[in-house]
Enzyme design. Structure first.
Site, short mmCIF file in Angstrom:
data_model
loop_
_atom_site.label_atom_id
_atom_site.label_comp_id
_atom_site.label_asym_id
_atom_site.label_seq_id
_atom_site.Cartn_x
_atom_site.Cartn_y
_atom_site.Cartn_z
N ASP A 17 0.85 -1.34 0.05
CA ASP A 17 -0.10 -0.02 0.20
C ASP A 17 0.91 1.36 -0.04
OD1 ASP A 17 -1.91 -1.79 0.04
OD2 ASP A 17 -2.81 -1.14 2.03
N LYS A 115 -6.91 -4.87 -3.12
CA LYS A 115 -7.90 -5.38 -2.20
C LYS A 115 -8.55 -4.34 -1.56
CE LYS A 115 -4.11 -4.44 0.96
NZ LYS A 115 -4.74 -3.36 1.68
N CYS A 160 -2.12 -3.07 7.57
CA CYS A 160 -2.10 -4.01 6.42
C CYS A 160 -0.76 -4.71 6.40
CB CYS A 160 -2.26 -3.15 5.13
SG CYS A 160 -3.92 -2.72 4.98
C1 VGL Z 1 -4.78 0.57 5.77
C2 VGL Z 1 -6.39 1.20 7.19
C3 VGL Z 1 -7.44 1.08 5.97
C4 VGL Z 1 -3.42 0.15 5.54
C5 VGL Z 1 -5.67 0.49 4.75
O1 VGL Z 1 -2.84 0.11 4.37
O2 VGL Z 1 -2.83 -0.39 6.55
N1 VGL Z 1 -5.10 1.04 6.80
N2 VGL Z 1 -6.90 0.80 4.87
#
Ligand code: VGL
Ligand code: ZN
Length: 218
Positions: A17, A115, A160
């Site tokens: 991410d 995702k 994540c």
């Molecule tokens: C994430 C919260 C919501 C992350 C993704 O990448 O850690 N955290 N969506």
């Protein structure tokens, strides 16, 4: 370091991410999140195999506080699969916030795994959605490709990265977290809880320097 830790052709770097919304100025900016971009670019060159994940929510996603009247970001609610932290709207499909950070440079990455695209289920992990049973397909992909050891880096350490690491372990992969290539959000002690949980599983944490020293691919 012992010999078997050398990076080899069954290893994969999972880059979690690295998207604009998790970096400074983004909708769900992880403190100092941008710092990991050059670090990850550098370490990725050591790996023959790299997989990128991309948080990829439809507008109005159930994990967004804005989807629940009277709720604020970072509150927790109960949903069908248990507790869900509510987030600011982030990583909405097709928006600039969902794009990879423009300085992320890993042209040899083999897979971009999206995702969080089911409107009713959040997905922190690259392996399972937050109901803990819906597969993303990544375990099958790694197995079919003969990849057995997963190095994890990215954002956010306590969400994540944590969930992906725990699930990689649960799926029987050996896992190494490259902790200085991660940054955390830290909601109610979640960074400390993550360190504890990973230690309890016996997951190895390593620094970029240590991983670079294990380097096999140059
Ligand atoms: C994430 C919260 C919501 C992350 C993704 O990448 O850690 N955290 N969506
Ligand atoms: Zn998300």
């Amino acid at each position: 370091m012992t010999e078997h830790l050398s990076i080899h052709d069954r290893d994969v770097l999972l880059v979690v991410d690295i998207q604009n919304d998790f970096c400074p100025g983004g909708a769900l900016a992880v403190p100092r999140g941008g710092e990991v971009v050059p670090i990850i670019n550098r370490i990725a060159r050591r790996f023959e195999h790299v997989v990128l994940t991309q948080d990829w929510h439809p507008a109005g996603h159930r994990s967004f506080a804005s989807s629940h009247a009277g709720r604020n970001p970072y509150e927790t609610i109960e949903v069908a699969y248990g507790a869900q932290i509510l987030w600011p709207d982030h990583c909405v499909q097709g928006t600039p916030g969902a794009e990879f950070h423009k300085e992320l440079q890993i042209p040899h990455a083999e897979l971009v795994l999206r995702k969080g695209y089911h409107g009713d289920i959040d997905s922190y992990s690259a392996f399972y959605e937050n109901d803990r049973s819906t597969h993303t397909g990544l375990a099958g992909y790694l197995r079919e490709r003969g990849l057995g050891r997963v190095f994890v880096a990215g954002l956010a350490f306590d969400f994540c990265v944590r969930y992906s690491t725990e699930d990689a372990h649960r799926e029987g992969f050996e896992v190494v977290v490259i902790e200085d290539a991660c940054r955390g959000i830290d909601v109610a002690g979640s960074v400390a809880a993550t360190r504890q949980a990973l230690a309890a599983l016996g997951v190895r944490c390593a620094s970029c320097d240590a991983v670079a020293r294990w380097c096999w691919v140059v």
